[in-house]
Design a protein around this motif. Structure first.
Motif, PDB file in Angstrom:
ATOM      1  N   ALA A  43      91.019  52.717  29.109  1.00 43.08           N
ATOM      2  CA  ALA A  43      91.131  51.912  30.328  1.00 43.08           C
ATOM      3  C   ALA A  43      90.168  52.411  31.407  1.00 43.08           C
ATOM      4  N   LEU A  44      90.091  53.725  31.573  1.00 44.01           N
ATOM      5  CA  LEU A  44      89.177  54.286  32.567  1.00 44.01           C
ATOM      6  C   LEU A  44      87.729  53.965  32.204  1.00 44.01           C
ATOM      7  N   ALA A  45      87.425  53.986  30.903  1.00 45.24           N
ATOM      8  CA  ALA A  45      86.058  53.715  30.459  1.00 45.24           C
ATOM      9  C   ALA A  45      85.639  52.283  30.759  1.00 45.24           C
ATOM     10  N   VAL A  46      86.531  51.331  30.497  1.00 46.18           N
ATOM     11  CA  VAL A  46      86.153  49.927  30.739  1.00 46.18           C
ATOM     12  C   VAL A  46      86.097  49.641  32.234  1.00 46.18           C
ATOM     13  N   MET A  47      86.964  50.255  33.031  1.00 46.79           N
ATOM     14  CA  MET A  47      86.913  50.049  34.479  1.00 46.79           C
ATOM     15  C   MET A  47      85.641  50.651  35.073  1.00 46.79           C
ATOM     16  N   ALA A  48      85.178  51.764  34.480  1.00 43.76           N
ATOM     17  CA  ALA A  48      83.959  52.414  34.975  1.00 43.76           C
ATOM     18  C   ALA A  48      82.690  51.757  34.452  1.00 43.76           C
ATOM     19  N   GLY A  49      82.841  50.822  33.519  1.00 42.85           N
ATOM     20  CA  GLY A  49      81.669  50.156  32.958  1.00 42.85           C
ATOM     21  C   GLY A  49      80.983  50.942  31.860  1.00 42.85           C
ATOM     22  N   GLU A  50      81.645  51.993  31.344  1.00 40.24           N
ATOM     23  CA  GLU A  50      81.053  52.737  30.223  1.00 40.24           C
ATOM     24  C   GLU A  50      80.928  51.849  28.988  1.00 40.24           C
ATOM     25  N   VAL A  51      81.903  50.981  28.800  1.00 42.38           N
ATOM     26  CA  VAL A  51      81.868  49.971  27.743  1.00 42.38           C
ATOM     27  C   VAL A  51      82.263  48.650  28.382  1.00 42.38           C
ATOM     28  N   PRO A  52      81.729  47.525  27.889  1.00 42.13           N
ATOM     29  CA  PRO A  52      82.058  46.241  28.504  1.00 42.13           C
ATOM     30  C   PRO A  52      83.438  45.725  28.132  1.00 42.13           C
ATOM     31  N   VAL A  53      83.968  46.209  26.997  1.00 39.42           N
ATOM     32  CA  VAL A  53      85.233  45.669  26.511  1.00 39.42           C
ATOM     33  C   VAL A  53      85.961  46.737  25.707  1.00 39.42           C
ATOM     34  N   ILE A  54      87.273  46.671  25.727  1.00 41.33           N
ATOM     35  CA  ILE A  54      88.083  47.567  24.900  1.00 41.33           C
ATOM     36  C   ILE A  54      89.145  46.756  24.176  1.00 41.33           C
ATOM     37  N   PHE A  55      89.552  47.263  23.033  1.00 46.28           N
ATOM     38  CA  PHE A  55      90.755  46.794  22.356  1.00 46.28           C
ATOM     39  C   PHE A  55      91.807  47.854  22.645  1.00 46.28           C
ATOM     40  N   THR A  56      92.901  47.462  23.265  1.00 53.33           N
ATOM     41  CA  THR A  56      93.873  48.443  23.710  1.00 53.33           C
ATOM     42  C   THR A  56      95.267  47.845  23.733  1.00 53.33           C
ATOM     43  N   SER A  57      96.241  48.688  23.966  1.00 58.44           N
ATOM     44  CA  SER A  57      97.587  48.202  24.226  1.00 58.44           C
ATOM     45  C   SER A  57      97.624  47.603  25.624  1.00 58.44           C
ATOM     46  N   LEU A  58      98.474  46.596  25.808  1.00 55.97           N
ATOM     47  CA  LEU A  58      98.670  46.041  27.149  1.00 55.97           C
ATOM     48  C   LEU A  58      99.419  47.006  28.050  1.00 55.97           C
ATOM     49  N   ALA A  59     100.075  48.000  27.448  1.00 55.59           N
ATOM     50  CA  ALA A  59     100.860  48.951  28.228  1.00 55.59           C
ATOM     51  C   ALA A  59      99.995  49.619  29.294  1.00 55.59           C
ATOM     52  N   GLY A  60     100.459  49.579  30.515  1.00 51.79           N
ATOM     53  CA  GLY A  60      99.745  50.214  31.601  1.00 51.79           C
ATOM     54  C   GLY A  60      98.578  49.411  32.149  1.00 51.79           C
ATOM     55  N   MET A  61      98.314  48.228  31.573  1.00 52.85           N
ATOM     56  CA  MET A  61      97.158  47.450  32.000  1.00 52.85           C
ATOM     57  C   MET A  61      97.516  46.365  33.003  1.00 52.85           C
ATOM     58  N   SER A  62      98.802  46.029  33.144  1.00 46.89           N
ATOM     59  CA  SER A  62      99.170  44.869  33.962  1.00 46.89           C
ATOM     60  C   SER A  62      98.694  45.010  35.405  1.00 46.89           C
ATOM     61  N   SER A  63      98.858  46.192  35.994  1.00 42.65           N
ATOM     62  CA  SER A  63      98.439  46.363  37.395  1.00 42.65           C
ATOM     63  C   SER A  63      96.925  46.238  37.526  1.00 42.65           C
ATOM     64  N   HIS A  64      96.181  46.720  36.543  1.00 39.85           N
ATOM     65  CA  HIS A  64      94.722  46.617  36.579  1.00 39.85           C
ATOM     66  C   HIS A  64      94.279  45.167  36.404  1.00 39.85           C
ATOM     67  N   ILE A  65      95.018  44.422  35.569  1.00 42.14           N
ATOM     68  CA  ILE A  65      94.704  43.007  35.379  1.00 42.14           C
ATOM     69  C   ILE A  65      94.980  42.238  36.667  1.00 42.14           C
ATOM     70  N   GLU A  66      96.140  42.497  37.268  1.00 46.16           N
ATOM     71  CA  GLU A  66      96.524  41.789  38.493  1.00 46.16           C
ATOM     72  C   GLU A  66      95.593  42.111  39.652  1.00 46.16           C
ATOM     73  N   SER A  67      95.106  43.351  39.703  1.00 50.87           N
ATOM     74  CA  SER A  67      94.222  43.750  40.801  1.00 50.87           C
ATOM     75  C   SER A  67      92.781  43.304  40.594  1.00 50.87           C
ATOM     76  N   GLY A  68      92.462  42.828  39.400  1.00 54.16           N
ATOM     77  CA  GLY A  68      91.102  42.392  39.118  1.00 54.16           C
ATOM     78  C   GLY A  68      90.175  43.500  38.670  1.00 54.16           C
ATOM     79  N   LYS A  69      90.725  44.704  38.449  1.00 52.24           N
ATOM     80  CA  LYS A  69      89.874  45.800  37.982  1.00 52.24           C
ATOM     81  C   LYS A  69      89.390  45.578  36.557  1.00 52.24           C
ATOM     82  N   VAL A  70      90.171  44.809  35.789  1.00 54.31           N
ATOM     83  CA  VAL A  70      89.772  44.432  34.433  1.00 54.31           C
ATOM     84  C   VAL A  70      90.159  42.975  34.226  1.00 54.31           C
TER      85      VAL A  70
END
Length: 329
Positions: A195-222
């Motif tokens: 999650a930190l890598a995709v938010m920092a732009g180290e990679v353009p996309v990740i395959f990950t669990s949705l766990a812990g991602m909802s706040s980042h999705i809602e805030s527009g960080k990802v």
């Protein structure tokens, strides 16, 4: 009856009384009388660690003892798995098993444990869809556009995951095989690293669990492009599925289970299964799982054992057909 016969019968009765008949160890009547360890094979802060801690929090009320969570990350979770497989089957070392466990027999030429037979399953605990998550500045806004770019630039689109052989990596491999893509894998060591890598732009996309991602999705960080489950995830219904967008019938989810070493006494298994069942009926636990993008999945021990064997056979076939290399040491 001779004295020798009496001694033989008495010895057999004692063996049965101690639970050693048929090679099955006995469960101490006062189990647990000290803290229990729940081991997993990943880093602190990720979905596996969070779920292990949720279960550990139930031990004081259920058993009158603490449960300590201990991560042993590395090699796609097999370091933690091997530790548990070699532990005494006394109920004091348990395993929060994750879906990447099913890939190990296919990934590695040899393992120091049998992925099915060296573990006593207690219950499945939860399941959760994987998600395709993009950096907001990535040059694609939908999963269809992601596929189009990857097809136009074979091997030039990177994606991150929680490590080679992890459940999210296998979901990505199956996705690119079905979509006939050539992506470049950038493995991370689980936890929050992808999650930190995709938010920092180290990679353009990740395959990950949705766990812990909802706040980042809602805030527009990802940006969430799609989920990998066959149906939309009820807690995030706006995210489309891979199946409805680019790959009909695609259906892959992460799963988590509680297990112990081989020959864990049935009485301990039964008590732990009762605890899992009761835990997953609690509204606050269901809500907690929802916040981790997971849903309860309580089963019998036998159902969990059968599922494990079937899932390992499935992913062994995928790993070998797609020639997935094992993780680097």
């Amino acid at each position: 009856m001779t004295s020798n016969t009496r001694r033989t019968l008495l010895g057999a009765a004692l063996l049965m009384g101690t639970g050693t008949v048929l090679g099955q160890p006995a469960a101490p009547a006062n189990w647990p009388n000290r803290p229990v360890r729940i081991v997993h094979g990943f880093t602190t802060g990720g979905p596996v660690d969070n779920l292990a801690r949720l279960l550990a929090a139930q031990f004081p009320d259920a058993f009158g003892q603490q449960a300590i969570v201990e991560g042993k990350p590395g090699a796609g979770g097999t370091i933690g798995a091997n530790f548990v497989a070699k532990a005494e089957p006394d109920g004091y070392t348990l395993f929060l098993m994750a879906s990447g466990h099913s890939a190990a027999p296919g990934l590695y030429k040899s393992l120091p444990f049998d992925a099915v037979n060296d573990f006593t399953m207690v219950s499945m605990v939860a399941r959760s869809p994987f998600a395709i998550i993009a950096n907001p500045d990535a040059p694609f806004r939908t999963v269809q556009e992601f596929v189009q770019q990857a097809r136009a630039q074979p091997g030039k689109v990177d994606y991150g995951s929680g490590g080679t052989g992890s459940g999210m990596h296998l979901a990505a491999v199956l996705f690119q095989a079905r979509a006939q893509l050539q992506l470049t894998h950038v493995p991370y060591k689980g936890g929050n690293a992808p999650a930190l890598a995709v938010m920092a732009g180290e990679v353009p996309v990740i395959f990950t669990s949705l766990a812990g991602m909802s706040s980042h999705i809602e805030s527009g960080k990802v940006r969430a492009l799609a989920v990998t489950s066959g149906t939309r995830f009820a807690a995030m219904p706006a995210i489309p599925t891979v199946a409805e967008t680019v790959l009909p019938d695609f259906d892959v989810s992460a799963w988590y289970a509680l297990a112990g070493p081989r020959r864990l006494p049935p009485t301990i298994v039964a008590r732990l299964n009762d605890m899992v069942q009761a835990t997953l009926r609690r509204p606050e636990v269901v809500q907690g799982l929802k916040l981790q993008a997971a849903e309860p999945w309580a089963t019998s021990a036998a159902e969990a054992q059968a599922f494990l064997a079937t899932d390992i056979a499935r992913w062994t076939r995928v790993v070998r057909e797609e020639n997935i290399a094992p993780p680097s040491p």
